[in-house]
Enzyme design. Structure first.
Site, short mmCIF file in Angstrom:
data_model
loop_
_atom_site.label_atom_id
_atom_site.label_comp_id
_atom_site.label_asym_id
_atom_site.label_seq_id
_atom_site.Cartn_x
_atom_site.Cartn_y
_atom_site.Cartn_z
N ALA A 30 0.94 -1.13 0.19
CA ALA A 30 -0.14 -0.32 -0.27
C ALA A 30 0.61 1.12 -0.38
O ALA A 30 0.75 2.18 0.38
CB ALA A 30 -1.00 0.02 1.02
N HIS A 32 2.67 4.57 -0.36
CA HIS A 32 2.08 5.98 -0.98
C HIS A 32 3.47 7.03 -0.63
O HIS A 32 4.49 5.97 -1.05
CB HIS A 32 1.14 6.48 0.11
CG HIS A 32 1.72 6.30 1.49
ND1 HIS A 32 2.43 6.81 2.53
CD2 HIS A 32 1.14 5.41 2.52
CE1 HIS A 32 2.45 6.66 3.46
NE2 HIS A 32 2.12 5.95 4.03
N HIS A 35 6.23 6.68 1.65
CA HIS A 35 6.88 5.57 1.15
C HIS A 35 8.24 5.85 0.14
O HIS A 35 9.24 5.48 0.78
CB HIS A 35 5.86 3.90 0.89
CG HIS A 35 5.11 3.30 1.91
ND1 HIS A 35 4.06 3.77 1.83
CD2 HIS A 35 6.54 2.46 3.00
CE1 HIS A 35 3.46 2.84 3.14
NE2 HIS A 35 4.43 2.26 3.19
N GLN A 59 0.57 -10.20 12.59
CA GLN A 59 0.82 -8.72 13.10
C GLN A 59 -0.47 -8.22 13.44
O GLN A 59 -0.73 -7.31 13.81
CB GLN A 59 2.03 -8.39 13.14
CG GLN A 59 1.94 -7.93 12.01
CD GLN A 59 3.49 -6.48 11.03
OE1 GLN A 59 3.88 -6.96 10.82
NE2 GLN A 59 2.86 -5.01 11.16
N ARG A 184 -4.42 4.73 5.34
CA ARG A 184 -5.55 4.95 6.48
C ARG A 184 -6.88 6.07 5.88
O ARG A 184 -7.46 6.48 6.17
CB ARG A 184 -5.36 4.59 7.40
CG ARG A 184 -4.73 3.24 8.67
CD ARG A 184 -5.30 3.38 9.75
NE ARG A 184 -4.15 2.06 9.82
CZ ARG A 184 -4.34 1.08 11.50
NH1 ARG A 184 -4.53 1.89 12.31
NH2 ARG A 184 -3.75 0.41 11.78
O1 PAF Z 1 5.77 -0.89 9.14
C1 PAF Z 1 5.55 -1.69 8.76
O2 PAF Z 1 5.09 -1.52 7.49
C2 PAF Z 1 5.60 -2.89 9.20
O3 PAF Z 1 5.38 -3.56 10.64
C3 PAF Z 1 6.51 -3.81 8.70
C4 PAF Z 1 8.13 -3.53 9.47
C5 PAF Z 1 7.35 -3.99 7.59
C6 PAF Z 1 7.11 -6.06 9.74
O4 PAF Z 1 5.59 -6.36 8.93
#
Ligand code: PAF
Length: 272
Positions: A30, A32, A35, A59, A184
């Site tokens: 995702a 954006h 990133h 997670q 989000r």
């Molecule tokens: O911040 C995130 O996008 C995630 O928590 C990570 C560090 C890639 C681990 O899945």
């Protein structure tokens, strides 16, 4: 040129071609502009930037959230390419975990603030990050400061387990009105998007004030659409709540979480 791969064998071959040092930017996709800036920063530190896109089931506290998580493969490829990444790895579950998971516990700090409402979340984050480090063997790894608790816990894990990787962080990337970029934000209503400005306003007002915690609360509670979860001042070195003034020993930081339109928003900033 960007090389894109999925399987572990293809990744190993591609990694062998990259010049060291390799900087690793793990993501859940995702992607954006935030990133994009993170990857750009990575590219400024090393010619070889590896980006991974893996939605880590460990997670997520509930399956519904995991299923709803946006999957934007084509756009992820575009952002990685335009930001100058050398390698994009989009593994399947088995490429990351194989047959066995080596679980990592985030300890007591994994159960407060973001961890309080997301049971097991940080255990899942640390488990995947360690696993990804073991597979990719980067020299450096880059994380955004927006998820400050995640960053803190990853640094603590690296220290505790003596992992041979340097953790580097990048400041929160903001929209023009100060809202921290997040996938989000797209889900906010028009009114909610305007109301969300209160978070940055609270951070700015608290900065330099004598009682920053009260300022955070005062500003945040003035916005009816914002439902507060927590707004605290912590010491960056310990992640413990602090009432101390900023000094050479105490680096103060505000952390905020709450909901607008039912969408969870978090933010953070250093406090003078
Ligand atoms: O911040 C995130 O996008 C995630 O928590 C990570 C560090 C890639 C681990 O899945």
């Amino acid at each position: 040129m960007l090389i894109s791969c999925i399987e572990r064998s293809a990744l190993d071959a591609a990694l062998n071609q990259l010049e060291r040092p390799i900087i690793f930017i793990p993501t859940m996709g995702a992607l954006h502009r935030g990133h994009g800036e993170l990857i750009n920063f990575g590219v400024s530190l090393s010619k070889s930037a590896l980006v991974s896109v893996f939605i880590n089931p460990l997670q997520f506290e509930n399956i519904e959230d995991l299923n709803l998580y946006p999957r934007t493969g084509e756009n992820d490829l575009k952002v990685a390419k335009e930001s100058g990444a050398s390698l994009l790895w989009t593994p399947e579950y088995s490429d990351v975990y194989g047959e066995n998971i080596d679980p990592i516990s985030a300890g007591p700090l994994g159960k407060v603030f973001e961890g309080a409402s997301r049971e097991g979340h940080f255990d899942g984050v640390l488990t995947v990050v360690k696993q990804l480090f073991e597979i990719t063997k980067p020299d450096m790894a880059l994380f955004g400061e927006k998820d400050f608790q995640q960053l803190f816990l990853i640094k603590a894990m690296v220290k505790k387990l003596k992992l041979d990787v340097e953790i580097i962080s990048h400041p929160v990337v903001r929209d023009e009105d100060g809202l921290a970029l997040s996938s989000r934000n797209e889900r906010l209503t028009e009114n909610g998007r305007v109301a969300a400005r209160v978070i940055y306003r609270a951070l700015q007002t608290a900065n330099g004030s004598r009682d920053p915690k009260s300022k955070l609360h005062e500003v945040l509670l003035s916005e009816k659409l914002f439902k507060l979860d927590y707004a605290e001042i912590i010491d960056e070195n310990t992640f413990m709540v602090t009432k101390e003034e900023r000094s050479s020993e105490v680096q103060r930081r505000a952390i905020i979480a709450g909901w607008i339109d039912g969408i969870r928003l978090i933010d953070t900033a250093a406090i003078a």
